[in-house]
Motif scaffolding. Structure first.
Motif, PDB file in Angstrom:
ATOM      1  N   PRO A 305      18.588  43.888  -8.665  1.00  0.00           N
ATOM      2  CA  PRO A 305      18.571  42.898  -9.757  1.00  0.00           C
ATOM      3  C   PRO A 305      17.400  43.056 -10.714  1.00  0.00           C
ATOM      4  O   PRO A 305      17.567  42.869 -11.926  1.00  0.00           O
ATOM      5  N   GLN A 306      16.220  43.410 -10.215  1.00  0.00           N
ATOM      6  CA  GLN A 306      15.084  43.585 -11.114  1.00  0.00           C
ATOM      7  C   GLN A 306      15.300  44.772 -12.040  1.00  0.00           C
ATOM      8  O   GLN A 306      15.015  44.713 -13.243  1.00  0.00           O
ATOM      9  N   THR A 307      15.821  45.875 -11.477  1.00  0.00           N
ATOM     10  CA  THR A 307      16.113  47.054 -12.303  1.00  0.00           C
ATOM     11  C   THR A 307      17.204  46.741 -13.309  1.00  0.00           C
ATOM     12  O   THR A 307      17.157  47.180 -14.467  1.00  0.00           O
ATOM     13  N   ALA A 308      18.204  45.977 -12.890  1.00  0.00           N
ATOM     14  CA  ALA A 308      19.287  45.606 -13.799  1.00  0.00           C
ATOM     15  C   ALA A 308      18.762  44.788 -14.971  1.00  0.00           C
ATOM     16  O   ALA A 308      19.177  44.985 -16.124  1.00  0.00           O
ATOM     17  N   LYS A 309      17.847  43.881 -14.700  1.00  0.00           N
ATOM     18  CA  LYS A 309      17.291  43.070 -15.788  1.00  0.00           C
ATOM     19  C   LYS A 309      16.531  43.933 -16.778  1.00  0.00           C
ATOM     20  O   LYS A 309      16.509  43.661 -17.980  1.00  0.00           O
ATOM     21  N   THR A 310      15.908  44.993 -16.301  1.00  0.00           N
ATOM     22  CA  THR A 310      15.123  45.881 -17.165  1.00  0.00           C
ATOM     23  C   THR A 310      16.008  46.831 -17.962  1.00  0.00           C
ATOM     24  O   THR A 310      15.802  47.023 -19.167  1.00  0.00           O
ATOM     25  N   LEU A 311      17.014  47.416 -17.313  1.00  0.00           N
ATOM     26  CA  LEU A 311      17.753  48.525 -17.907  1.00  0.00           C
ATOM     27  C   LEU A 311      19.036  48.152 -18.634  1.00  0.00           C
ATOM     28  O   LEU A 311      19.410  48.810 -19.602  1.00  0.00           O
ATOM     29  N   LEU A 312      19.733  47.145 -18.159  1.00  0.00           N
ATOM     30  CA  LEU A 312      21.069  46.888 -18.681  1.00  0.00           C
ATOM     31  C   LEU A 312      21.037  46.167 -20.014  1.00  0.00           C
ATOM     32  O   LEU A 312      20.246  45.240 -20.213  1.00  0.00           O
ATOM     33  N   ALA A 313      21.929  46.581 -20.897  1.00  0.00           N
ATOM     34  CA  ALA A 313      22.105  45.873 -22.155  1.00  0.00           C
ATOM     35  C   ALA A 313      22.719  44.511 -21.864  1.00  0.00           C
ATOM     36  O   ALA A 313      23.461  44.338 -20.889  1.00  0.00           O
ATOM     37  N   GLU A 314      22.430  43.536 -22.703  1.00  0.00           N
ATOM     38  CA  GLU A 314      22.924  42.185 -22.469  1.00  0.00           C
ATOM     39  C   GLU A 314      24.440  42.130 -22.461  1.00  0.00           C
ATOM     40  O   GLU A 314      25.034  41.307 -21.770  1.00  0.00           O
ATOM     41  N   GLY A 408      20.200  41.176  -0.639  1.00  0.00           N
ATOM     42  CA  GLY A 408      20.544  41.834  -1.896  1.00  0.00           C
ATOM     43  C   GLY A 408      20.582  40.889  -3.080  1.00  0.00           C
ATOM     44  O   GLY A 408      19.717  40.034  -3.261  1.00  0.00           O
ATOM     45  N   TYR A 409      21.602  41.069  -3.926  1.00  0.00           N
ATOM     46  CA  TYR A 409      21.740  40.236  -5.114  1.00  0.00           C
ATOM     47  C   TYR A 409      21.894  38.770  -4.738  1.00  0.00           C
ATOM     48  O   TYR A 409      21.473  37.878  -5.467  1.00  0.00           O
ATOM     49  N   ALA A 410      22.538  38.499  -3.600  1.00  0.00           N
ATOM     50  CA  ALA A 410      22.693  37.126  -3.154  1.00  0.00           C
ATOM     51  C   ALA A 410      21.324  36.475  -2.968  1.00  0.00           C
ATOM     52  O   ALA A 410      21.099  35.322  -3.357  1.00  0.00           O
ATOM     53  N   THR A 411      20.390  37.205  -2.390  1.00  0.00           N
ATOM     54  CA  THR A 411      19.036  36.694  -2.216  1.00  0.00           C
ATOM     55  C   THR A 411      18.395  36.395  -3.562  1.00  0.00           C
ATOM     56  O   THR A 411      17.749  35.364  -3.749  1.00  0.00           O
ATOM     57  N   TYR A 412      18.578  37.302  -4.502  1.00  0.00           N
ATOM     58  CA  TYR A 412      17.968  37.127  -5.822  1.00  0.00           C
ATOM     59  C   TYR A 412      18.493  35.869  -6.501  1.00  0.00           C
ATOM     60  O   TYR A 412      17.729  35.049  -7.009  1.00  0.00           O
ATOM     61  N   ALA A 413      19.824  35.713  -6.474  1.00  0.00           N
ATOM     62  CA  ALA A 413      20.424  34.550  -7.117  1.00  0.00           C
ATOM     63  C   ALA A 413      19.964  33.267  -6.435  1.00  0.00           C
ATOM     64  O   ALA A 413      19.580  32.293  -7.086  1.00  0.00           O
ATOM     65  N   ALA A 415      17.272  32.819  -4.635  1.00  0.00           N
ATOM     66  CA  ALA A 415      15.832  32.616  -4.801  1.00  0.00           C
ATOM     67  C   ALA A 415      15.534  31.960  -6.150  1.00  0.00           C
ATOM     68  O   ALA A 415      14.763  30.997  -6.221  1.00  0.00           O
ATOM     69  N   TYR A 416      16.134  32.487  -7.203  1.00  0.00           N
ATOM     70  CA  TYR A 416      15.877  31.875  -8.512  1.00  0.00           C
ATOM     71  C   TYR A 416      16.415  30.460  -8.558  1.00  0.00           C
ATOM     72  O   TYR A 416      15.783  29.544  -9.102  1.00  0.00           O
ATOM     73  N   TRP A 417      17.564  30.276  -7.968  1.00  0.00           N
ATOM     74  CA  TRP A 417      18.182  28.960  -7.908  1.00  0.00           C
ATOM     75  C   TRP A 417      17.258  27.965  -7.209  1.00  0.00           C
ATOM     76  O   TRP A 417      16.957  26.883  -7.708  1.00  0.00           O
ATOM     77  N   LEU A 418      16.748  28.343  -6.044  1.00  0.00           N
ATOM     78  CA  LEU A 418      15.910  27.441  -5.270  1.00  0.00           C
ATOM     79  C   LEU A 418      14.571  27.177  -5.938  1.00  0.00           C
ATOM     80  O   LEU A 418      13.971  26.118  -5.765  1.00  0.00           O
ATOM     81  N   ASN A 419      14.102  28.163  -6.711  1.00  0.00           N
ATOM     82  CA  ASN A 419      12.824  27.979  -7.392  1.00  0.00           C
ATOM     83  C   ASN A 419      12.894  26.894  -8.464  1.00  0.00           C
ATOM     84  O   ASN A 419      11.859  26.422  -8.950  1.00  0.00           O
ATOM     85  N   GLN A 420      14.090  26.513  -8.857  1.00  0.00           N
ATOM     86  CA  GLN A 420      14.242  25.448  -9.846  1.00  0.00           C
ATOM     87  C   GLN A 420      14.100  24.070  -9.222  1.00  0.00           C
ATOM     88  O   GLN A 420      14.009  23.065  -9.916  1.00  0.00           O
ATOM     89  N   ILE A 421      14.129  24.013  -7.892  1.00  0.00           N
ATOM     90  CA  ILE A 421      14.049  22.733  -7.199  1.00  0.00           C
ATOM     91  C   ILE A 421      12.574  22.373  -7.023  1.00  0.00           C
ATOM     92  O   ILE A 421      11.809  23.131  -6.445  1.00  0.00           O
TER      93      ILE A 421
END
Length: 496
Positions: A305-314, A408-413, A415-421
């Protein structure tokens, strides 16, 4: 304690394939070591004068090179480089012959008879006489399926094939729970019958047209029993298969080197210049991407996910500006995973209270922070509940959640989700990937949710969709991925 595998169990669990005709240059003796090179194979000393080593990078270490212990996608990719199954998959995910030269299906679609090819040899290994790899036998296939039931290996492969192969469930239960010879009732898998040295017949519980494709899974690859008699570590650190590459060396858990198998029965499945593959494992995505940028890694089969955020076009149509000259993106499999509410959770938390955990997903900044290749859909019913949950009810329910992290990606999603709490308590105890009474939400992949009976009658509160990509540096080509997570083809591989 009794021996886990009796002779009858070994003779009843085999998958076989028909032998093809021999030539004057080929010795094909199924029960002896290889004595000369099979015809039509390029000897190692005649390899291309300009060899190339493909360096593959990953952050998920395999842990073991024993196929029955290959639980993550990274390990399964490595397994399919070294080992072969009775069948393989083509670029469209359809079953094709591999160690099986052919197969026949009975009129009632309950029996599959596989015929072994006669030019497949195991890699050389000290476990064999004179260290020379022998030909693949029907008994090797039998051994592999019988071994799936043993108490000292993970149950996943055995449990999966027990759904399809007649008598395998009973055999598995017996092997796992019977410890004295006098208590043995079955002793073999009734649905696997060795017809002769080169043919095996599977009898299924019910018709399953995808059964040949199931046999292509890394769990069902074929290996020899001699390895387990020769060394206590078995295949964990020194694999022996028939694949296009064979094990050469390992450096701890960070580097595994595979060399080209020059007696491969199908030499065209890897480009001519490709003589070795190095699997390099890194502690983080940042370290892996740095290695890619410094040309120490040629291929990342699945970007994180971190690499995807850096490399992928929107727009997800390619690489972001500035990266296209360095790398090439490879579309791979699409995966889906959902979060299902566990109504009978240990705390007795009601849906309305549990929905408060989903509330951050109603905010625009949550979606904006996800990688372009990861999207989600919040079920309307749960969205309404989340919007109407008050803080007091949410906090009361949140304190009792237990479980473990997904990967994997599930953890990333998550983690960000929980960080909003804001009032997180112990956020690592929120989501688990196997259902038990202590959890509030259960995370399941799309195919797993169907096997558990989850579906339209019990839709997930949140459905995530992830488009996966591989990445390789420019200057190489001919690498193909498909919708199967562990599948990689190098048959067209070229280097500029």
């Amino acid at each position: 304690m009794r021996k886990i595998l009796s002779l009858s169990a070994i003779l009843a669990a085999i998958l076989l394939l028909q032998a093809c005709g021999s030539t004057p240059e080929t010795v094909q003796v199924r029960d002896q070591a290889r004595t000369i090179e099979p015809s039509g194979v390029v000897p190692a000393q005649e390899a291309q004068s300009d060899p190339f080593t493909l360096r593959i990078g990953d952050t998920h270490k395999p842990g073991s090179m024993d196929p029955l212990f290959a639980h993550n996608t990274s390990a399964q990719r490595l397994i399919r480089f070294v080992y072969d199954g009775l069948t393989g998959l083509d670029a469209d995910g359809r079953a094709v012959p591999l160690l099986a030269e052919s197969w026949e299906v009975s009129a009632d679609s309950l029996q599959y008879t596989f015929t072994l090819r006669d030019d497949a040899f195991f890699h050389d290994d000290p476990a064999f006489a004179a260290g020379r790899g022998r030909s693949v036998l029907a008994s090797d296939v039998e051994f592999v399926f019988a071994r799936m039931a043993l108490y000292n290996v993970p149950v996943y492969a055995g449990a999966f094939f027990s759904n399809y192969i007649k008598g395998m469930e009973a055999f598995l239960l017996e092997e796992r729970h019977t410890f004295f010879d006098r208590d043995i009732l079955f002793g073999e898998i009734s649905g696997i019958e060795a017809l002769d040295e080169s043919r095996v017949r599977f009898t299924l519980n019910q018709p399953e047209p995808d059964f040949p494709a199931f046999l292509a899974h890394p769990y069902a690859v074929i290996y020899p029993r001699e390895v387990f008699d020769h060394r206590s570590t078995g295949l964990h650190s020194q694999p022996v298969g028939t694949g296009a590459f064979q094990f050469a060396s390992a450096s701890g858990d960070t580097l595994i080197v595979l060399e080209r198998n020059f007696i491969d029965f199908s030499p065209a499945r890897a480009g001519e210049r490709l003589t070795a593959v190095e699997w390099k494992y890194f502690e983080s995505e940042a370290a892996l991407f740095t290695a890619m940028g410094s040309a120490r890694v040629d291929l990342i089969p699945q970007i994180g996910p971190q690499t995807a955020k850096t490399l992928l076009a929107e727009t997800l149509h390619g690489l972001a500006p500035g990266y296209a000259a360095q790398y090439e993106l490879l579309p791979a499999f699409t995966s889906r995973f959902g979060l299902y509410f566990m109504e009978n959770n240990f705390a007795g938390t009601q849906a309305g209270t549990a929905a408060g955990i989903l509330r951050p997903m109603l905010q625009d900044d949550f979606a904006a922070e996800l990688p372009p290749n990861l999207s989600f859909e919040l079920h309307p019913h749960w969205a309404d509940l989340a919007a109407g949950t008050d803080d007091a009810a949410f906090n009361d329910g949140f304190e009792v959640l237990t479980g473990a992290w997904p990967a994997g990606y599930a953890t990333y999603a998550a983690a960000y989700w929980l960080n909003q709490i804001s009032d997180t308590h112990d956020v690592s105890l929120l989501i688990v990937n196997r259902p038990n009474r202590d959890m509030l939400f259960y995370m399941a992949a799309d195919t797993h949710s169907r096997s558990l009976g989850l579906g339209t009658s019990n839709p997930p509160a949140v459905q995530f969709t992830q488009q996966n990509f591989g990445l390789h540096r420019t200057g190489i080509s001919g690498i193909t991925l498909n919708e199967v997570p562990w599948w990689i083809s190098l048959s067209e591989f070229e280097v500029e």
